[in-house]
Design a protein around this motif. Structure first.
Motif, PDB file in Angstrom:
ATOM      1  N   LYS A 105      51.677  20.849  11.499  1.00 38.15           N
ATOM      2  CA  LYS A 105      51.572  22.249  11.083  1.00 38.15           C
ATOM      3  C   LYS A 105      50.151  22.699  11.376  1.00 38.15           C
ATOM      4  O   LYS A 105      49.203  22.162  10.800  1.00 38.15           O
ATOM      5  CB  LYS A 105      51.846  22.411   9.589  1.00 38.15           C
ATOM      6  N   PRO A 106      49.992  23.661  12.264  1.00 32.27           N
ATOM      7  CA  PRO A 106      48.649  24.180  12.513  1.00 32.27           C
ATOM      8  C   PRO A 106      48.055  24.751  11.225  1.00 32.27           C
ATOM      9  O   PRO A 106      48.787  25.163  10.318  1.00 32.27           O
ATOM     10  CB  PRO A 106      48.870  25.292  13.542  1.00 32.27           C
ATOM     11  N   ALA A 107      46.738  24.773  11.151  1.00 29.32           N
ATOM     12  CA  ALA A 107      46.070  25.302   9.964  1.00 29.32           C
ATOM     13  C   ALA A 107      46.454  26.762   9.747  1.00 29.32           C
ATOM     14  O   ALA A 107      46.567  27.537  10.698  1.00 29.32           O
ATOM     15  CB  ALA A 107      44.562  25.166  10.120  1.00 29.32           C
ATOM     16  N   LYS A 108      46.657  27.108   8.467  1.00 32.05           N
ATOM     17  CA  LYS A 108      47.015  28.481   8.107  1.00 32.05           C
ATOM     18  C   LYS A 108      46.595  28.732   6.661  1.00 32.05           C
ATOM     19  O   LYS A 108      46.268  27.799   5.923  1.00 32.05           O
ATOM     20  CB  LYS A 108      48.505  28.729   8.272  1.00 32.05           C
ATOM     21  N   ASP A 109      46.630  29.999   6.263  1.00 31.25           N
ATOM     22  CA  ASP A 109      46.369  30.348   4.875  1.00 31.25           C
ATOM     23  C   ASP A 109      47.488  29.780   4.017  1.00 31.25           C
ATOM     24  O   ASP A 109      48.664  29.847   4.381  1.00 31.25           O
ATOM     25  CB  ASP A 109      46.306  31.865   4.694  1.00 31.25           C
ATOM     26  N   LEU A 110      47.124  29.229   2.869  1.00 33.76           N
ATOM     27  CA  LEU A 110      48.090  28.614   1.969  1.00 33.76           C
ATOM     28  C   LEU A 110      48.323  29.512   0.753  1.00 33.76           C
ATOM     29  O   LEU A 110      47.431  30.262   0.358  1.00 33.76           O
ATOM     30  CB  LEU A 110      47.584  27.238   1.531  1.00 33.76           C
ATOM     31  N   VAL A 111      49.497  29.437   0.170  1.00 36.83           N
ATOM     32  CA  VAL A 111      49.876  30.356  -0.898  1.00 36.83           C
ATOM     33  C   VAL A 111      48.942  30.299  -2.099  1.00 36.83           C
ATOM     34  O   VAL A 111      48.773  31.284  -2.805  1.00 36.83           O
ATOM     35  CB  VAL A 111      51.340  30.135  -1.356  1.00 36.83           C
ATOM     36  N   TRP A 112      48.289  29.172  -2.337  1.00 34.13           N
ATOM     37  CA  TRP A 112      47.410  29.032  -3.497  1.00 34.13           C
ATOM     38  C   TRP A 112      45.967  29.474  -3.213  1.00 34.13           C
ATOM     39  O   TRP A 112      45.094  29.337  -4.057  1.00 34.13           O
ATOM     40  CB  TRP A 112      47.453  27.612  -4.039  1.00 34.13           C
ATOM     41  N   GLY A 113      45.716  30.013  -2.004  1.00 39.10           N
ATOM     42  CA  GLY A 113      44.399  30.557  -1.692  1.00 39.10           C
ATOM     43  C   GLY A 113      43.554  29.696  -0.781  1.00 39.10           C
ATOM     44  O   GLY A 113      42.470  30.108  -0.362  1.00 39.10           O
ATOM     45  N   GLY A 116      44.749  25.212   5.370  1.00 43.24           N
ATOM     46  CA  GLY A 116      44.915  23.833   5.796  1.00 43.24           C
ATOM     47  C   GLY A 116      46.027  23.627   6.799  1.00 43.24           C
ATOM     48  O   GLY A 116      46.805  24.531   7.087  1.00 43.24           O
ATOM     49  N   GLY A 117      46.073  22.411   7.322  1.00 42.79           N
ATOM     50  CA  GLY A 117      47.083  22.014   8.290  1.00 42.79           C
ATOM     51  C   GLY A 117      47.348  20.517   8.186  1.00 42.79           C
ATOM     52  O   GLY A 117      46.687  19.803   7.427  1.00 42.79           O
ATOM     53  N   PHE A 118      48.315  20.038   8.983  1.00 45.33           N
ATOM     54  CA  PHE A 118      48.740  18.647   8.945  1.00 45.33           C
ATOM     55  C   PHE A 118      48.836  18.073  10.350  1.00 45.33           C
ATOM     56  O   PHE A 118      49.276  18.756  11.275  1.00 45.33           O
ATOM     57  CB  PHE A 118      50.131  18.524   8.305  1.00 45.33           C
ATOM     58  N   PHE A 119      48.443  16.802  10.485  1.00 44.67           N
ATOM     59  CA  PHE A 119      48.649  16.085  11.750  1.00 44.67           C
ATOM     60  C   PHE A 119      49.046  14.646  11.449  1.00 44.67           C
ATOM     61  O   PHE A 119      48.907  14.175  10.321  1.00 44.67           O
ATOM     62  CB  PHE A 119      47.406  16.139  12.648  1.00 44.67           C
ATOM     63  N   THR A 120      49.565  13.957  12.475  1.00 43.62           N
ATOM     64  CA  THR A 120      49.869  12.532  12.346  1.00 43.62           C
ATOM     65  C   THR A 120      48.979  11.751  13.296  1.00 43.62           C
ATOM     66  O   THR A 120      48.653  12.217  14.402  1.00 43.62           O
ATOM     67  CB  THR A 120      51.342  12.202  12.660  1.00 43.62           C
TER      68      THR A 120
END
Length: 136
Positions: A105-113, A116-120
């Motif tokens: 998941k490319p980095a983006k704004d998160l619902v809690w403010g 972040g993003g995810f990689f393996t």
């Protein structure tokens, strides 16, 4: 039991490939592969700034040591790395991609403010890179 975790060990399929990813791709310092003179002993340790160590150990060696069957990558464990800014998230994600990581998941704004993003990594271990404005 004092809950003081000192080492997190990731099971890997190819120790040299994983060493290259973390050492050369992400720039982590290590003495390289040690313990090759022992049966199932080859391992890599990275000393992290917190004092915690991250170990890379072949899955087949872990299984042999524990007396169990070799398992695949576990996605129920999430390794989280909090950074100090949105830009730092983007920088780490770019560095990981350049090193050969798969971006989940490319980095983006998160619902809690946060942001972040995810990689393996090459063995499917999931890393979360996050900036939390409440921590800075």
């Amino acid at each position: 039991m004092n809950p003081d975790i000192s080492v997190i060990t990731l099971g890997v399929d190819d120790l040299k490939r994983s060493l290259t990813f973390y050492q050369d791709g992400l720039g982590w310092e290590t003495d390289g592969i040690i313990g090759e003179e022992f049966d199932n002993g080859a391992v890599v340790f990275f000393k992290l700034p917190s004092g915690l160590r991250l170990a890379l150990w072949p899955r087949k060696s872990i299984a042999a040591e524990m007396g169990v069957e070799v398992a695949g990558a576990a996605n129920e464990v999430l390794l989280s790395h909090n950074v100090k800014s949105r830009k730092a998230v983007d920088d780490v994600m770019a560095e990981a991609k350049q090193a050969g990581a798969e971006i989940l998941k490319p980095a983006k704004d998160l619902v809690w403010g946060g942001y972040g993003g995810f990689f393996t990594d090459p063995d499917g271990h999931i890393w979360e890179i996050t900036w939390n404005p409440a921590r800075n």
